[in-house]
Design a protein around this motif. Sequence first.
Motif, mmCIF file in Angstrom:
data_model
loop_
_atom_site.group_PDB
_atom_site.id
_atom_site.type_symbol
_atom_site.label_atom_id
_atom_site.label_comp_id
_atom_site.label_asym_id
_atom_site.label_seq_id
_atom_site.Cartn_x
_atom_site.Cartn_y
_atom_site.Cartn_z
ATOM 1 N N ASP A 111 0.689 -1.067 0.060
ATOM 2 C CA ASP A 111 -0.050 -0.068 0.194
ATOM 3 C C ASP A 111 0.920 1.378 0.148
ATOM 4 O OD1 ASP A 111 -1.891 2.227 0.432
ATOM 5 O OD2 ASP A 111 -3.020 0.867 2.107
ATOM 6 N N VAL A 112 0.832 2.021 -1.031
ATOM 7 C CA VAL A 112 1.693 3.058 -1.133
ATOM 8 C C VAL A 112 1.011 4.620 -1.347
ATOM 9 C CG1 VAL A 112 3.417 2.194 -2.629
ATOM 10 C CG2 VAL A 112 1.536 3.068 -3.777
ATOM 11 N N SER A 113 -0.309 4.386 -0.660
ATOM 12 C CA SER A 113 -1.258 5.575 -0.617
ATOM 13 C C SER A 113 -0.458 6.582 0.247
ATOM 14 C CB SER A 113 -2.524 5.106 -0.122
ATOM 15 O OG SER A 113 -3.094 4.087 -0.871
ATOM 16 N N ASN A 114 -0.010 6.325 1.046
ATOM 17 C CA ASN A 114 0.535 7.331 2.363
ATOM 18 C C ASN A 114 1.770 7.837 1.520
ATOM 19 O OD1 ASN A 114 -1.480 7.027 4.062
ATOM 20 N ND2 ASN A 114 -0.265 5.318 5.210
ATOM 21 N N LEU A 115 2.437 7.124 0.847
ATOM 22 C CA LEU A 115 3.632 7.666 0.236
ATOM 23 C C LEU A 115 3.522 8.642 -0.961
ATOM 24 C CD1 LEU A 115 5.792 4.262 0.147
ATOM 25 C CD2 LEU A 115 6.101 6.112 1.574
#
Length: 217
Positions: A111-115
């Motif tokens: 999950d790269v959403s925060n990045l």
Amino acid sequence: MKRVQDEFTFFESLMKGLTAIFGTNCEVVLHDLTDSYESTVVMIENGHVTDRRVGDCGSNLGLEVLRGTVRNGDKYGYFTNTRDGRVLRSSSVYIRDDEGKVIGCLCVNFDVSNLMVADKTIRSLISNGEGEKEEEFFVNDVNQLLDALLQKAMEEVGKPVSYMTRDDKIKVVKYLDQKGAFLITKSGNRICQFLDISKFTLYSYLDEVHSEIQPSK
């Protein structure tokens, strides 16, 4: 190796090692593709990423490999989305037995959403342009997977079922066949209901679809 269960100890260590490095936003899933597609997940770490657990089904990409639509299903660094809109960067590697037959799949979903909302330096690490876009449906059971494929097929045709011609419905059947939908148990009943056709008509459409791809003699 004849079954993924033969190497369970190795896969368990590998999966725990990956998640130990990348943390709770990294999901690692082991699929057994030798039995019913209704329950392929045999081991999972950080299943909250796609909201899946042991006993759930695989995604649409696995169906395409089993169907033979995709010969080499290994994919690295592709992007996809969860049902609630989060962005994942994923890799899928298919496991083959001693005779080269696909028996399982190991998938990593990060999950790269925060990045992606972080500063420019971090975004440069996750967006190098090499990962191609793949549409992958993460679901809990094959009924949800079939519904997602039916919805996508309708979008491909570009009109609701009530406005579809015979040729449009054949296009839907062709799409579903290529995506491996008919490998799902009792999918024919749901597809007939969706297209408002009989089983005889469905088989007739399938015959036409298969005759189109038969090599000429």
